[in-house]
Design an enzyme around this catalytic site. Structure first.
Site, short mmCIF file in Angstrom:
data_model
loop_
_atom_site.label_atom_id
_atom_site.label_comp_id
_atom_site.label_asym_id
_atom_site.label_seq_id
_atom_site.Cartn_x
_atom_site.Cartn_y
_atom_site.Cartn_z
CE LYS A 179 16.36 20.44 -0.18
NZ LYS A 179 15.91 19.22 0.56
CD GLU A 254 3.71 9.41 -5.04
OE1 GLU A 254 2.69 9.34 -4.31
OE2 GLU A 254 4.83 9.04 -4.68
CB CYS A 288 2.99 7.80 -0.66
SG CYS A 288 3.83 7.01 -2.05
#
Length: 497
Positions: A179, A254, A288
């Site tokens: 996805k 994560e 991130c």
């Protein structure tokens, strides 16, 4: 052959390209220009059911479950070869879709293809152990695939993150339903079509596209899914946990970060300044592990801020497709507004603007979601801009007095994904690296991961590790087999007299 110039992108289920069952689509828009790129199939829950069923059939008794490790290796290498062969077209596709500088996108896809090759080689190296057991007993372990894995991927590193999850999942023998984020779905669809071309059995790799609120949660909670691997915000990670916790399905996460860079007074500033500039403004700060908190020891603080601002001001912001561009657009105009609000909050809290903080002057960029790389000086770690993940091109520069304070401030965060240290004192480098609560620590260089090195975080930055062989543990179950090999029949109750 994959078509890189089309204006419609379907779902890929069971090696078939198909529209959504409802016929609905959503638009992919270039954030650098506002241009409509393509219409993407908008999956309904019934399409998710079909993708999971295809993956289940392939795992339980179809092609992938019966594919031996040597063939898995060959197929993964063949897919990697197709990615390398189409590198330029893939980079252009993704740069247009997410607005990132094409030089960065190309490097990321190369990283993803290299990681896929790493796990292709690992498919034949999954093994167990024999363990000490009492006399007359034999114990051995082996690792086996978990089953159907949902891979939920963010928009900031679309294809690289997809490949980062796909490699260990398939090497271990699992099947997958991918996805991708709605803002960056095209490259995953093309990758799945290349996998069909490579010869992967039907049902091994499936891609569904659509709003996360509509089908992402549905996929994560689907009873036919055995494991969820998610990369994204910590907030959404909590929703993923809610989706899987009722039946204790496997999950790896994560998540976010507010990563520090610690610059000590003895650091080589000719390396530390450009390294710090790169580690926050690469990917326009939409990363991130971006080192968005820069902690600088007081004696060199003013010099560092001056150099950092000067080098930041020289970054080339512009057309993502121009190979000379270093910083492209943000993912959307709405996201830019969020980043700008953070900058305003930081200034209101007492930070000073060292550089940036505005949109580009170039009228040619006016229709895109651009923001000049920004540095806020004189920050404190209690400020909102220093505590929350801005996910944009904003660096917060904080002074510190001595090693003890630097470690305390660096660790004063809900996150623990990455950190960088800049010092010429070898003992200090190792001492501080051991004290920082972070999954990745870099010393005198800004790069956080290469194929084979573990990537993942402490605290609210997530669970599990990616990229290295440790990722295989996250995509397998460990089975212990205990065998009685004694000379006499086993009779624990003494029933045989």
């Amino acid at each position: 052959m994959a078509d890189f110039d089309r204006t419609a992108y379907p779902l890929v289920i069971n090696n078939e390209s198909r529209p959504a069952s409802t016929g609905e689509t959503f638009a992919s828009v270039n954030p650098a220009t506002g241009e409509h790129l393509a219409d993407i199939a908008s999956a309904a829950p019934s399409d998710v059911d079909a993708a999971v069923a295809a993956a289940r059939a392939s795992f339980d008794g179809g092609g992938w479950a019966r594919t031996n490790p040597q063939k898995r290796t060959r197929l993964l290498f063949k897919l990697a070869d197709l990615l390398w062969a189409n590198l330029d077209a893939l980079a252009r596709l993704e740069a247009r879709e997410i607005g990132k500088a094409i030089s960065s996108v190309k490097a990321e896809i190369m990283q993803g293809a290299s990681e896929l090759e790493f796990f292709a080689g690992a498919a034949t190296k999954i093994r167990g152990e024999t363990n000490a057991a009492p006399h007359g007993f034999v114990n051995y372990t082996h690792r086996e695939a978990i089953g159907v894995c949902a891979l939920i991927v963010p928009w900031n590193y679309p294809l690289m993150t997809t490949l980062r999850k796909l490699g260990p999942a398939l090497a271990a023998g699992n099947t997958v339903v991918i996805k991708p984020a709605s803002q960056s779905a095209m490259s995953a669809i093309v990758m799945a079509e290349l996998a069909v071309e490579a010869g992967f059995p039907p049902g091994t790799i499936n891609v569904i596209t659509g709003a996360g609120s509509a089908i992402g949660g549905y996929l994560a909670a689907h009873p036919g899914v055995d494991k969820v691997s998610f990369t994204g915000s910590t907030e959404v990670g909590r929703h993923i946990l809610d989706a899987v916790r009722h039946d204790f399905r496997r999950v790896s996460l994560e998540l976010g970060g507010k990563s520090p860079a610690l610059v000590f007074a003895d650091a080589d500033l000719d390396a530390a300044v450009p390294g710090a500039v790169w580690s926050i403004f690469y990917s326009a700060g939409q990363s991130c592990e971006a080192r968005s908190r820069i902690l600088v020891e007081r004696p060199i603080y003013d010099d560092f801020v001056s150099r950092f601002a000067e080098q930041t001001a020289r970054l080339r912001v512009g057309d993502p497709l121009n190979p000379k561009t270093q910083v492209g657009a943000l993912i959307s105009v709405a996201h830019r507004a969020s980043v700008e609000a953070y900058v305003a909050d930081g200034l209101a809290e007492g930070a000073t603007l060292a550089v940036g903080g505005k949109r580009p002057d170039d009228p040619g960029l006016a229709s895109g979601a651009f923001l000049m790389p920004t540095a806020l000086a004189d920050c404190s770690n209690g400020m909102r801009v220093a505590r929350e993940e801005i996910f944009g091109p904003v660096a917060c520069i904080l002074p510190f007095e001595g090693e003890k304070e630097a470690i305390a401030v660096a660790n004063d965060s809900i996150y623990g994904l990455a950190a960088s240290l800049w010092t010429t004192d070898v003992a200090r480098a190792h001492r501080v690296a051991g004290a920082i609560k972070s999954g990745v620590v870099t010393i005198n260089q800004p790069f956080t991961v290469f194929p084979g090195t573990p990537f993942g975080g402490f605290k609210q930055s997530g669970w599990g590790r990616e990229v290295s062989l440790d990722a295989l543990d996250d995509f397998t179950e460990l089975k212990s087999v205990l065998v009685y090999a004694g000379a006499r029949p086993m009779d624990p109750f003494g029933l045989n007299g």
